[in-house]
Design a protein around this motif. Structure first.
Motif, PDB file in Angstrom:
ATOM      1  N   UNK A 169       0.838  -1.200   0.000  1.00  0.00           N
ATOM      2  CA  UNK A 169       0.000   0.000   0.000  1.00  0.00           C
ATOM      3  C   UNK A 169       0.874   1.251   0.000  1.00  0.00           C
ATOM      4  N   UNK A 170       0.474   2.229  -0.791  1.00  0.00           N
ATOM      5  CA  UNK A 170       1.309   3.421  -0.979  1.00  0.00           C
ATOM      6  C   UNK A 170       1.235   4.398   0.188  1.00  0.00           C
ATOM      7  N   UNK A 171       0.049   4.664   0.663  1.00  0.00           N
ATOM      8  CA  UNK A 171      -0.153   5.806   1.560  1.00  0.00           C
ATOM      9  C   UNK A 171       0.014   5.403   3.023  1.00  0.00           C
ATOM     10  N   UNK A 172       1.258   5.338   3.489  1.00  0.00           N
ATOM     11  CA  UNK A 172       1.536   5.186   4.909  1.00  0.00           C
ATOM     12  C   UNK A 172       1.519   6.557   5.593  1.00  0.00           C
ATOM     13  N   UNK A 173       2.006   7.555   4.917  1.00  0.00           N
ATOM     14  CA  UNK A 173       1.889   8.931   5.398  1.00  0.00           C
ATOM     15  C   UNK A 173       1.633   9.840   4.200  1.00  0.00           C
ATOM     16  N   UNK A 174       0.829  10.867   4.416  1.00  0.00           N
ATOM     17  CA  UNK A 174       0.339  11.704   3.327  1.00  0.00           C
ATOM     18  C   UNK A 174       0.470  13.169   3.726  1.00  0.00           C
ATOM     19  N   UNK A 175       0.806  14.002   2.749  1.00  0.00           N
ATOM     20  CA  UNK A 175       0.829  15.447   2.935  1.00  0.00           C
ATOM     21  C   UNK A 175       0.470  16.095   1.600  1.00  0.00           C
ATOM     22  N   UNK A 176      -0.127  17.247   1.674  1.00  0.00           N
ATOM     23  CA  UNK A 176      -0.566  17.909   0.454  1.00  0.00           C
ATOM     24  C   UNK A 176      -0.191  19.387   0.499  1.00  0.00           C
ATOM     25  N   UNK A 177      -0.006  19.958  -0.686  1.00  0.00           N
ATOM     26  CA  UNK A 177       0.249  21.384  -0.853  1.00  0.00           C
ATOM     27  C   UNK A 177      -0.955  21.959  -1.577  1.00  0.00           C
ATOM     28  N   UNK A 178      -1.693  22.836  -0.904  1.00  0.00           N
ATOM     29  CA  UNK A 178      -2.932  23.375  -1.445  1.00  0.00           C
ATOM     30  C   UNK A 178      -2.679  24.707  -2.145  1.00  0.00           C
ATOM     31  N   UNK A 179      -3.344  24.854  -3.274  1.00  0.00           N
ATOM     32  CA  UNK A 179      -3.320  26.131  -3.966  1.00  0.00           C
ATOM     33  C   UNK A 179      -4.539  26.957  -3.599  1.00  0.00           C
ATOM     34  N   UNK A 180      -4.842  27.934  -4.394  1.00  0.00           N
ATOM     35  CA  UNK A 180      -5.992  28.789  -4.119  1.00  0.00           C
ATOM     36  C   UNK A 180      -7.314  28.083  -4.385  1.00  0.00           C
ATOM     37  N   UNK A 181      -7.310  27.157  -5.343  1.00  0.00           N
ATOM     38  CA  UNK A 181      -8.557  26.479  -5.705  1.00  0.00           C
ATOM     39  C   UNK A 181      -8.449  24.971  -5.530  1.00  0.00           C
ATOM     40  N   UNK A 182      -7.384  24.368  -6.044  1.00  0.00           N
ATOM     41  CA  UNK A 182      -7.243  22.912  -6.018  1.00  0.00           C
ATOM     42  C   UNK A 182      -5.943  22.544  -5.320  1.00  0.00           C
ATOM     43  N   UNK A 183      -5.815  21.245  -5.024  1.00  0.00           N
ATOM     44  CA  UNK A 183      -4.582  20.723  -4.450  1.00  0.00           C
ATOM     45  C   UNK A 183      -3.536  20.615  -5.545  1.00  0.00           C
ATOM     46  N   UNK A 184      -2.447  21.316  -5.388  1.00  0.00           N
ATOM     47  CA  UNK A 184      -1.422  21.341  -6.426  1.00  0.00           C
ATOM     48  C   UNK A 184      -0.539  20.099  -6.410  1.00  0.00           C
ATOM     49  N   UNK A 185      -0.292  19.542  -5.231  1.00  0.00           N
ATOM     50  CA  UNK A 185       0.571  18.362  -5.144  1.00  0.00           C
ATOM     51  C   UNK A 185       0.246  17.581  -3.882  1.00  0.00           C
ATOM     52  N   UNK A 186       0.410  16.269  -3.981  1.00  0.00           N
ATOM     53  CA  UNK A 186       0.199  15.368  -2.838  1.00  0.00           C
ATOM     54  C   UNK A 186       1.456  14.530  -2.647  1.00  0.00           C
ATOM     55  N   UNK A 187       2.026  14.596  -1.477  1.00  0.00           N
ATOM     56  CA  UNK A 187       3.218  13.817  -1.134  1.00  0.00           C
ATOM     57  C   UNK A 187       2.797  12.620  -0.289  1.00  0.00           C
ATOM     58  N   UNK A 188       3.343  11.461  -0.600  1.00  0.00           N
ATOM     59  CA  UNK A 188       3.030  10.266   0.186  1.00  0.00           C
ATOM     60  C   UNK A 188       4.234   9.328   0.179  1.00  0.00           C
ATOM     61  N   UNK A 189       4.302   8.518   1.197  1.00  0.00           N
ATOM     62  CA  UNK A 189       5.429   7.596   1.361  1.00  0.00           C
ATOM     63  C   UNK A 189       4.929   6.292   1.969  1.00  0.00           C
ATOM     64  N   UNK A 190       5.697   5.230   1.761  1.00  0.00           N
ATOM     65  CA  UNK A 190       5.477   3.951   2.430  1.00  0.00           C
ATOM     66  C   UNK A 190       6.828   3.441   2.915  1.00  0.00           C
ATOM     67  N   UNK A 191       6.937   2.159   3.111  1.00  0.00           N
ATOM     68  CA  UNK A 191       8.188   1.594   3.621  1.00  0.00           C
ATOM     69  C   UNK A 191       9.255   1.431   2.551  1.00  0.00           C
ATOM     70  N   UNK A 192       8.904   1.699   1.287  1.00  0.00           N
ATOM     71  CA  UNK A 192       9.842   1.402   0.216  1.00  0.00           C
ATOM     72  C   UNK A 192      10.203   2.615  -0.631  1.00  0.00           C
ATOM     73  N   UNK A 193       9.332   3.613  -0.694  1.00  0.00           N
ATOM     74  CA  UNK A 193       9.585   4.746  -1.591  1.00  0.00           C
ATOM     75  C   UNK A 193       8.805   5.962  -1.118  1.00  0.00           C
ATOM     76  N   UNK A 194       9.158   7.107  -1.677  1.00  0.00           N
ATOM     77  CA  UNK A 194       8.444   8.353  -1.447  1.00  0.00           C
ATOM     78  C   UNK A 194       8.067   8.943  -2.802  1.00  0.00           C
ATOM     79  N   UNK A 195       6.861   9.481  -2.897  1.00  0.00           N
ATOM     80  CA  UNK A 195       6.336   9.919  -4.184  1.00  0.00           C
ATOM     81  C   UNK A 195       5.627  11.259  -4.032  1.00  0.00           C
TER      82      UNK A 195
END
Length: 231
Positions: A27-53
């Protein structure tokens, strides 16, 4: 029949928990963070035990595998080892459960099958404990960084994989305890029946002293009756 139904319920609980625990590894989303813009979410950061994306607003993901194991943080190494141990323990526990359950035709005598089922329950309990420890350790690292005012790097939140792992851990531990308690009850019932049978045999022997003693008692009562017949 009741014991067999209990075993089937425990088996379904433990297998469901083991499947959930196994699904947390990829499963990808062990931890999640997002960067919000004025209207939509511009980017979503997530990590698991093997990689960060990172995933942008168009849905395109760019991932980077973690470096060498020796360069990883200690808590990620511990989480990897515990999760792999949880999956392996659950796998062997499932095999032992299939051998030891009463509804199967393999495993030997009832006593042997009961011991195998108890061993299966212990495997599932250990699997649940390993997974529970992993998810709790990972969540503790996320929350401690999130609420630390001196932590200036990007802060993350709890991902879906942690909740799946917690649910699977609870199911494995619950099913393992049901396995152990059902088999211990069966052992106590067999011990009680054995002790009851052994204590019943001397009582019968005391009530049946033998034909010689019965004949002697009858002759003595006849003599007593003849002696006092004309008194």
């Amino acid at each position: 029949m009741t014991n067999m139904v209990t075993e089937i319920v425990a088996f379904l609980l433990t297998i469901s928990g083991w499947v959930l625990i196994s699904s947390t590894l990829p499963t990808d989303h062990w931890k999640v963070s997002s960067v919000d813009g004025t209207v939509i979410t511009t980017a979503t950061f997530w990590s698991n035990l093997w990689k960060t994306c990172v995933t942008d607003s168009t849905g395109v993901s760019n991932c980077k595998d973690f470096p060498s194991m020796l360069a990883l943080d200690a808590y990620i190494q511990v989480c990897r080892g515990l999760m792999i141990s949880a999956v392996c323990l659950g796998f062997f526990g499932a095999i032992l459960a299939l051998v030891g359950m009463k509804c199967t035709k393999i495993g030997g005598s009832e006593t042997t099958k009961a011991r195998i089922t108890c061993l299966s329950g212990l495997h599932f309990i250990l699997s649940g404990v390993c997974s529970l420890t992993t998810c709790s350790l990972y969540a503790h690292r996320i929350t401690s960084e999130f609420f630390d005012p001196l932590f200036v790097a990007q802060k993350f939140e709890l991902g879906a994989a942690l909740f799946i792992g917690w649910a699977g851990s609870v199911l494995c531990i619950l099913g393992g305890f049901i396995f152990c308690f059902s088999m211990s009850e069966g052992f106590s019932m067999r011990e009680y029946s054995y002790n009851g049978a052994t204590s019943f045999l001397p009582t019968q022997n005391k009530k049946s002293p033998g034909p010689h003693k019965d004949a002697a008692d009858q002759s003595s009562s006849a003599r007593q009756f003849g002696r006092n017949a004309y008194v």
